[in-house]
Design an enzyme around this catalytic site. Structure first.
Site, short mmCIF file in Angstrom:
data_model
loop_
_atom_site.label_atom_id
_atom_site.label_comp_id
_atom_site.label_asym_id
_atom_site.label_seq_id
_atom_site.Cartn_x
_atom_site.Cartn_y
_atom_site.Cartn_z
N GLY A 285 0.83 -1.21 0.00
CA GLY A 285 0.00 0.00 0.00
C GLY A 285 0.85 1.25 0.00
CB ALA A 286 4.25 1.82 -1.06
CB SER A 287 0.01 3.64 -4.60
OG SER A 287 -1.07 3.06 -3.89
CB THR B 42 -6.53 1.00 -7.98
OG1 THR B 42 -6.44 1.84 -6.83
CG2 THR B 42 -7.43 -0.19 -7.69
CG ASN C 141 0.79 1.10 4.91
OD1 ASN C 141 0.45 1.77 5.89
ND2 ASN C 141 0.46 1.46 3.67
CB SER D 4 -6.40 1.22 13.17
OG SER D 4 -7.28 2.28 13.44
CE1 TYR E 169 -8.95 -0.37 8.52
CE2 TYR E 169 -9.83 0.78 10.43
CZ TYR E 169 -8.83 0.62 9.48
OH TYR E 169 -7.73 1.43 9.50
#
Ligand SMILES: NC(=O)c1ccc[n+]([C@@H]2O[C@H](COP(=O)([O-])OP(=O)(O)OC[C@H]3O[C@@H](n4cnc5c(N)ncnc54)[C@H](OP(=O)(O)O)[C@@H]3O)[C@@H](O)[C@H]2O)c1
Length: 274
Positions: A37-39, A63, A113, A166, A180
């Site tokens: 999830g490094a975008s 995406t 992440n 979280s 979640y």
């Protein structure tokens, strides 16, 4: 204690600052870090911060290919290099693609992440399919990706895994975020179980539990009113930044954290104090 006049205390400060910045730029030299999830958001900031500390960074995205490319450019601008890898972690097939990619590389640092609420949904509207998606993305993929890198890490007797939980894990999340927050609580617990089995093999596993951080996540899932409420309930009076979380990722990845194992570190401006 340092004693001295104004001029030699200035020399001291310069020496400390030079030593610190040299530590920051050299401490992860030669290491390979995979950030999922490094975008965007926390993952993107972590990828760049790890690169600035010397790591070669494998930038995972789902995406946002263009954003991932921009992160790679920032990684290069920070003086390191990396590559981009795509996988949809909401599916078992996509998770396996990333696991196979990870198994083929000598990964020193894994930052689990990638995550999302997927869809804010009340309990009575929840379907099995949505439950599975939330669990797959936030928990199951992180477990199997950890498994994929742990074989190599334990053979080398060295490695770092950082999981992203979280503050929602501590209080059940907001309305519609039950799955979640449950997945994130399991991520925190998984961190402790991995530590028991792999600390003796030289692998350090820790978990970061951010409070509300100003990222795209909240543009998708929060209201302005909700965010204002969090600000008001936070002693420092503001949301966190992705860079503040990234600094903790770098610290936990470094040899400055060698005695920190199995911890869930709350980072939230005082919003929640464990
Ligand atoms: N922001 C907060 O306040 C906060 C607080 C506590 C915990 N966290 C956690 O911190 C992590 C990062 O959050 P963020 O705020 O930086 O969110 P973000 O800006 O929305 O970024 C989420 C990242 O996860 C990736 N992702 C989303 N769905 C995916 C899927 N199906 N498969 C693979 N990757 C997927 C996205 O990839 P693409 O965009 O390329 O699809 C993106 O890179 C998450 O685990 C989140 O739960 C955030």
């Amino acid at each position: 204690m340092i004693v001295g006049n104004a001029s030699n205390s200035g020399v001291y400060e310069r020496l400390v600052s030079e030593t610190m910045s040299s530590l920051q730029t050299q401490q992860l030299n030669g290491k390979i870090a995979l950030v999922t999830g490094a975008s965007s958001g926390i993952g993107a900031a972590s990828a760049v911060a790890l690169a600035a500390a010397g790591a070669h960074v494998l930038i995972h995205y789902n995406t946002q290919a263009d954003e991932a490319q921009k992160v790679l450019e920032q990684v290069r601008a920070a003086g390191s290099d990396g590559e981009i890898v795509q996988a949809d972690l909401v599916s078992w097939e996509g998770t396996q693609v990333l696991c196979r990619y990870a198994e083929g590389r000598k990964i020193d640092i894994l930052v689990n992440n990638a995550g999302s609420l997927v869809q804010r949904t009340r309990v009575l509207e929840f379907t099995h399919e949505l439950w599975e998606k939330v669990m797959m993305l936030n928990l199951t993929s992180a477990f199997f990706l950890s498994q994929a890198v742990l074989r190599g890490m334990s053979e080398r007797k060295s490695g770092v895994i950082i999981n992203m939980s979280s503050v929602a894990a501590r209080f059940g999340g907001g309305l519609g975020a039950l799955a979640y927050s449950s997945a994130k609580a399991a991520v925190s617990t998984m961190t402790k179980g991995l530590t028991k089995e792999f600390a003796p093999q030289g692998v350090r596993v820790n978990c970061i539990s951010p409070g509300t951080v100003d990222t795209g996540y909240h543009r998708s899932f929060s209201t302005q009113e909700g965010l204002d409420g969090v600000r008001a309930a936070t002693p420092i009076g503001r949301l966190g930044t992705a860079e503040e979380i990234a600094d903790l990722v770098v610290f936990l990845s470094s040899d400055q954290a060698t005695f920190i194992h199995g911890q869930v570190i709350e980072i939230n401006g005082g919003f929640f104090m464990a």
